[in-house]
Design a protein around this motif. Sequence first.
Motif, PDB file in Angstrom:
ATOM      1  N   HIS A 164      -6.662  -0.950  -0.738  1.00  8.42           N
ATOM      2  CA  HIS A 164      -7.701  -0.611   0.243  1.00  8.42           C
ATOM      3  C   HIS A 164      -7.351  -0.985   1.676  1.00  8.42           C
ATOM      4  O   HIS A 164      -8.198  -0.883   2.563  1.00  8.42           O
ATOM      5  CB  HIS A 164      -9.028  -1.274  -0.154  1.00  8.42           C
ATOM      6  CG  HIS A 164      -9.579  -0.716  -1.427  1.00  8.42           C
ATOM      7  ND1 HIS A 164      -9.257  -1.237  -2.669  1.00  8.42           N
ATOM      8  CD2 HIS A 164     -10.373   0.340  -1.650  1.00  8.42           C
ATOM      9  CE1 HIS A 164      -9.864  -0.530  -3.598  1.00  8.42           C
ATOM     10  NE2 HIS A 164     -10.546   0.438  -3.011  1.00  8.42           N
ATOM     11  N   SER A 184     -13.823  -3.035   5.957  1.00  8.06           N
ATOM     12  CA  SER A 184     -13.646  -2.447   4.636  1.00  8.06           C
ATOM     13  C   SER A 184     -14.979  -2.439   3.910  1.00  8.06           C
ATOM     14  O   SER A 184     -15.757  -3.384   4.026  1.00  8.06           O
ATOM     15  CB  SER A 184     -12.635  -3.267   3.840  1.00  8.06           C
ATOM     16  OG  SER A 184     -12.590  -2.816   2.521  1.00  8.06           O
ATOM     17  N   LEU A 237     -15.094  -2.501   0.838  1.00 14.21           N
ATOM     18  CA  LEU A 237     -14.782  -3.146  -0.436  1.00 14.21           C
ATOM     19  C   LEU A 237     -15.612  -4.430  -0.590  1.00 14.21           C
ATOM     20  O   LEU A 237     -15.555  -5.306   0.259  1.00 14.21           O
ATOM     21  CB  LEU A 237     -13.293  -3.495  -0.420  1.00 14.21           C
ATOM     22  CG  LEU A 237     -12.619  -3.829  -1.731  1.00 14.21           C
ATOM     23  CD1 LEU A 237     -12.699  -2.663  -2.691  1.00 14.21           C
ATOM     24  CD2 LEU A 237     -11.157  -4.200  -1.468  1.00 14.21           C
ATOM     25  N   ARG A 243       0.831  -1.208   0.000  1.00 17.24           N
ATOM     26  CA  ARG A 243       0.000   0.000   0.000  1.00 17.24           C
ATOM     27  C   ARG A 243       0.862   1.254   0.000  1.00 17.24           C
ATOM     28  O   ARG A 243       0.520   2.257  -0.585  1.00 17.24           O
ATOM     29  CB  ARG A 243      -0.864  -0.035   1.273  1.00 17.24           C
ATOM     30  CG  ARG A 243      -1.565   1.234   1.650  1.00 17.24           C
ATOM     31  CD  ARG A 243      -2.903   1.289   0.958  1.00 17.24           C
ATOM     32  NE  ARG A 243      -3.758   2.334   1.470  1.00 17.24           N
ATOM     33  CZ  ARG A 243      -3.662   3.608   1.122  1.00 17.24           C
ATOM     34  NH1 ARG A 243      -2.744   3.980   0.272  1.00 17.24           N
ATOM     35  NH2 ARG A 243      -4.491   4.493   1.623  1.00 17.24           N
TER      36      ARG A 243
END
Length: 476
Positions: free
Chosen positions: A301, A287, A289, A35
């Motif tokens: 993410h 999350s 997501l 990330r």
Amino acid sequence: MSQPIVVTRFAPSPSGELHLGNARTALFNWLHARRHGGRFLLRIEDTDAERSKAEFTAQLLEDLRWLGLEWDAGPGREDAAAPYEQSRRGAVYRAALERLEREERVYPCFCSTLEIEVSRRAQIAAGKPPRYAGTCRALDAAGRAARLAEGRKPTLRFRVPDSGKVEFVDLVHGEQSFSCSDLGDFVVQRADGSAAFFFSNALDDALMGVNVVLRGEDHLSNTPRQLLIAMALGMSMPTYGHLSLITGDDGAPLSKRHGARSLRQLREAGYLPEAIVNHLFRLGHSSALAGLQSLASLAEHFDTAHLGKSPARFDTVQLDVWQKEAVHRLDPERASAWLRPYLPAELAPDVERAFVAAIQQNLILPQEAAVWAQVVFGDAAPTSLADPAGESVAAIRAAGRDFFIAASAVVREQGADWKTLTGALKERTGRKGPDLFKPLRHALTGSAHGPELAPLLLLMGGARVIARLEHAATVA
Ligand code: GLU
């Protein structure tokens, strides 16, 4: 000034197979490094010669690669900070311990395991938190020499300051404060001369430039000791985030009882790495997501601000949901490779491809293909037709003998084509919808559900389809 590059690591002890808890730790460190465009290191913590096994290390490397969590430096990928196996770093630990000995930050402790246990129990009985009582702290040179002369092998203990606090901010648990007086002098070198966990772990993180460590919550109380070591050596410490425990659906720590298996067992059962990392991503990390994501997308993410304190529940049902989605998305080549151990050996490549395409969407685990291989390529009638009380026989009886005689006649005349068969049968028998499809499905496959019949019929071929329909006529 530019920010230093993020360096994370996974530091397993190879004393067993990789389980989901450790796999999640590895994943989160990998995601965090990715990330932030950083580095992910792999360090094998095998200083405990009795418990560490080379085959577990080999298995670990294989499991991580299989999950897709390649390391930027570690075993097989050495850089200036190598070696990455602690069993090969004895000289590094020795040098640092000698320095601490010279500075009297550590001292030899001759207490036996029994003596320590007795003292521990006494403290617990007195309602005090157990910690090393400091027995050997004040030994002078003569006292030490006398014990050495008795043949006692000392450990080395770190001299924890008598007062003061160790404070740090944990990425998950926030501000932490530990009183030195609660810590007790702890072992930094075992009696066999090997470095103990607190010491080698803290020193290596510093020497390897690790600046973020995500690890299990069970290590939270070790952190103040590790900070003391780093301070004594004048080294910097990583920022820690202690990940919540993974539990089964009853809230107890995840174990075999909950159907938790090692990574190797999951892989051998046919679970796909995509399914596992997608489930792990959502354990203790919230999350928004949705849907099955690639590792790259999970990395994008991943956010340590979303790590939760409450225990995360592992759920085999949820894992299967991800698995179904992962299977759904397998490309034809991977789907074939995944299923191959369960397919008849002699299939021509185009037949294999068509068969895999026909059944793929109906599978969660690859061994389920064996059932469909039997349906499509086997000559025996489905076994469920031998159970007079079963739903297949009931459905076949409800359709009646003539239905199947008509059906086999259509296939004889016009071949094993699903559309032709159902069209002609509809005309001849007047049946439609489930009345038409259900008995056919039972007769041909022996079950109420399964893959679309049109491609299965093509693969089965006329002779097999006719034999099944004629057998159903006898059952009806
Ligand atoms: N070897 C330790 C373990 O497997 C590592 C702990 C840590 O990540 O610092 O628990």
